[in-house]
Structure formats: C-alpha cells, structure tokens
Scaffold this active site. Structure first.
Site, PDB file in Angstrom:
ATOM      1  N   HIS A  72      44.515  73.914 -62.282  1.00 21.60           N
ATOM      2  CA  HIS A  72      45.736  73.804 -63.076  1.00 21.60           C
ATOM      3  C   HIS A  72      45.680  74.879 -64.166  1.00 21.60           C
ATOM      4  O   HIS A  72      44.634  75.067 -64.808  1.00 21.60           O
ATOM      5  CB  HIS A  72      45.816  72.438 -63.765  1.00 21.60           C
ATOM      6  CG  HIS A  72      46.183  71.305 -62.853  1.00 21.60           C
ATOM      7  ND1 HIS A  72      45.511  71.015 -61.707  1.00 21.60           N
ATOM      8  CD2 HIS A  72      47.180  70.378 -62.954  1.00 21.60           C
ATOM      9  CE1 HIS A  72      46.069  69.961 -61.121  1.00 21.60           C
ATOM     10  NE2 HIS A  72      47.081  69.553 -61.861  1.00 21.60           N
ATOM     11  N   GLU A 112      50.472  75.094 -67.353  1.00 20.91           N
ATOM     12  CA  GLU A 112      51.361  73.915 -67.347  1.00 20.91           C
ATOM     13  C   GLU A 112      51.826  73.728 -68.796  1.00 20.91           C
ATOM     14  O   GLU A 112      52.996  73.951 -69.110  1.00 20.91           O
ATOM     15  CB  GLU A 112      50.609  72.692 -66.817  1.00 20.91           C
ATOM     16  CG  GLU A 112      51.446  71.417 -66.780  1.00 20.91           C
ATOM     17  CD  GLU A 112      50.639  70.177 -66.363  1.00 20.91           C
ATOM     18  OE1 GLU A 112      49.387  70.196 -66.437  1.00 20.91           O
ATOM     19  OE2 GLU A 112      51.279  69.159 -65.986  1.00 20.91           O
TER      20      GLU A 112
HETATM   21  N1  ADE Z   1      46.030  65.026 -63.757  1.00 19.64           N
HETATM   22  C1  ADE Z   1      46.995  64.384 -63.098  1.00 19.64           C
HETATM   23  N2  ADE Z   1      48.164  65.005 -63.254  1.00 19.64           N
HETATM   24  C2  ADE Z   1      47.943  66.090 -64.028  1.00 19.64           C
HETATM   25  C3  ADE Z   1      48.740  67.139 -64.537  1.00 19.64           C
HETATM   26  N3  ADE Z   1      50.048  67.220 -64.294  1.00 19.64           N
HETATM   27  N4  ADE Z   1      48.154  68.078 -65.315  1.00 19.64           N
HETATM   28  C4  ADE Z   1      46.849  68.016 -65.566  1.00 19.64           C
HETATM   29  N5  ADE Z   1      46.052  67.054 -65.112  1.00 19.64           N
HETATM   30  C5  ADE Z   1      46.580  66.098 -64.339  1.00 19.64           C
HETATM   31 ZN    ZN Z   2      48.581  68.179 -61.262  1.00 17.89          ZN
END
Ligand code: ADE
Ligand code: ZN
Length: 339
Positions: free
Chosen positions: A197, A200
C-alpha cells in the site's frame, strides 16, 4: 447506464486488492462470536453496521482490528474466506489475490498455522466448487516494528508454496516504506513477489520510495501519484499496476466525492489501473459495486471498463496460460455484448 450495469455484472474480472478480514460481514461476525463465546460491544447487526462511519484510515483500522479479534479457529477462517468466494463468484470474479494479516491474529493468540490452513482450505474448495483461482498475499502491519515482520517472514517459510507475495498495509502516515526495506529484501530472496500500500493517505514520495526500495510488482492504491509527473512517467515506463479502491477512498475520506476520484485521469495518462473492493464489508460495496459507482461518477464507457478488466488479468500473478484463457473469456463477453 442500465445497459452498463448489465455489462459490469457479467464482466469477467480479477480482484487484486482485497483484505480477507475486511470481508467480515456483521451477520457472520455475530455468528462466530457466539460460537467462540466472545462478547461484541454492539447489541445487533444494525448497531454494528451503523458504527461504520470513518473520518480517516486510522478510524477504520481501529474498528477493523477489533472485528478481527472474533476470529479464533481454523473453521472461522474457512467460513470467512468461503463467504467471500461465494460473493465474489456472483460478481464474475474469475481470479482473486487475497491479503491476510497474520500479525493481527497472533496478537489475539491465534497462530499463523490456524489462519493460513483455514484460508487455504477454503481457497481449494473455491477452485473445486466455484472454479475461482486465487493466490495469497501475506501482509506485514506497518504500524509494528520491522523486527516483528522479520519473525513472521521466517514463520511463513513452511507455507512458502501457499503464499505468492508479501504486502504492506495498515497506517501509512508515520510508517514509510524505508522502515521495511530489509524484510522486503529478505522476502524477495526467499522468492516471494512484493506489493505494498502506498499513496493512499501518503505522498507521491511514499509511492516512489515504495517502488525503489521495496521493488514492488504493484502499488496498492497509489492515489497521490498524479501530483508528480516524473513518478507518473516511472509508473508507465515500468508498467507498474495500481490497485484502486474507489468506494474505500470515499468512505475513508481520501476523496470527498467519487466524482473527484483520480481513476479516469490515470487511465487517460496511460497508467495501468484496476478496480477493487479493499474491505467490502466495512465500506458497503463489493467489486461490482465499485465498478458501477465509479462508472456513474466518472462517466466511464464499455471500452474503458473492458480495458480495466483486462488490466486486472494482466496485472495479476497468474501463469501466462491462465491469464490468456481469462482474457479470452473477457473478449467473448465484450465483443458479444458490443455487437
Ligand atoms: N488494511 C485493511 N484495509 C486497509 C487500507 N485501506 N489501507 C491500509 N491498510 C488496510
Ligand atoms: Zn487495502
């Protein structure tokens, strides 16, 4: 639009960004809590659902980790995974790549063996009974120390054949990719693929460092990349896919309105974008809901949806022969419906 919804419903697709703990529907949570004699601080399914109002990622994570504490036995992990596979099958998901968070469960006294054996058994049944192919991505929680991730990586080695890649999730702010450079390097040496990730809630710089330091095959989310033209060029040059999750972004207030989602802009710039559901039980939308909602908001047409579904297979970790088979199914659907 009705025509487009029908097109999406039967569109063959892969899901590449899905946390299995995020598919834990309140009904199943109450059922499993009762059989494990674990109290839930909400009186009903409705009360629990109405608590799903989030101002940011951390707000959501607090509730999500509390929900996961109900999961204790191999059967619980089987039931959770099976429920998701049945739901995904209805959305014409042919292939799914599932994140799971072992450190969440070990903190609740549940060892990796219980978690992975339950999930894996459901994935085998998913293939035999529903025809869904899948792979597993083991995530490290970025709010914990790298040393804890290194311990987990060693523990996972007996299950090497069941785990395709490692990933990185949880709180992005304050936990940059640099923190996990060593564990990702070790994971690659063991032969795992890597994803993470990034971008975000975090910056474009986080995405760049995730690519350069963690050598990921895909970026999960990546929303903030458009603020840096050189990064967009890098993503294009290296053909690094982005696993976007529009409804998640809306619910976690990464964007104010779906109309503000960067997906169309990214597509027009030539980035390899895909659509996914992230944590559908918490955000109120599975993969087709995400396709429909973002199509409405951004006025996507069938050609663009076809391209996104095609990207989902191209960006997957499937062997080439299966990938081509699925793209043939996709072509059949697209050209038959478009005639
Ligand atoms: N764990 C579950 N969903 C998540 C997200 N959107 N961003 C980071 N960690 C996560
Ligand atoms: Zn995620």
């Amino acid at each position: 639009m009705e025509n487009l919804v029908k097109y999406i419903e039967r569109l063959p697709k892969a899901e590449l960004h899905l946390h299995i703990e995020g598919t834990f529907e309140p009904e199943l949570m109450f059922e499993i809590a009762a059989r494990n004699h674990i109290p839930i601080k909400y009186n009903s399914v409705e009360e629990l659902r109405s608590a799903y109002q989030f101002s940011n990622l951390q707000d959501f994570l607090d509730i999500y980790y509390a929900g996961a504490a109900v999961l204790q036995t191999e059967e619980d992990f089987y039931d959770l995974t099976w429920a998701y596979l049945e739901r995904a099958h209805k959305d014409h998901v042919l292939h799914t790549e599932i994140f799971f968070d072992p450190q969440t469960h070990s903190a609740n006294g549940v060892p990796l063996k219980i978690v992975i054996e339950g999930i894996h058994a459901a994935l085998i049944d998913g293939h035999e009974k529903l025809g869904i192919t899948s792979c597993l991505i083991m995530c490290f929680l970025r709010h914990l120390e790298e040393s804890s991730a290194l311990v987990l990586l060693e523990e996972a080695l007996p299950y090497r054949e069941w785990i395709t890649a490692v990933g990185l999730d949880s709180s992005e702010n304050g936990n940059p990719p640099e923190k996990f450079e060593r564990v990702f390097s070790q994971a690659r040496e063991y032969g795992f693929l890597t994803v993470a990730h990034a971008g975000e809630e975090g910056t474009a710089e986080n995405i760049r460092n995730t690519i350069e330091l963690l050598k990921v095959a895909r970026i999960d989310h990546g929303n903030s990349c458009l603020s840096d033209d050189a990064l967009v060029d890098l993503l294009k040059k290296r053909k690094i896919p982005l696993t976007l999750c529009p409804i998640s972004n809306l619910k976690l207030k990464i964007i104010e309105r779906l109309e503000d989602h960067p997906l169309l802009n990214m597509l027009q710039k030539g980035l390899m974008v895909t659509i996914n559901s992230d944590d559908p039980a918490y955000f109120g939308g599975y993969i087709n809901d995400n396709y429909v909602a973002v199509s409405r908001a951004l006025n996507l047409d069938k050609e663009q949806l076809y391209q996104i579904a095609r990207n989902s297979f191209l960006a997957s970790f499937l062997p080439e022969s299966t990938r081509l088979k699925y793209i043939n199914h996709l072509n059949d659907h697209h050209y038959q419906i478009c005639d």
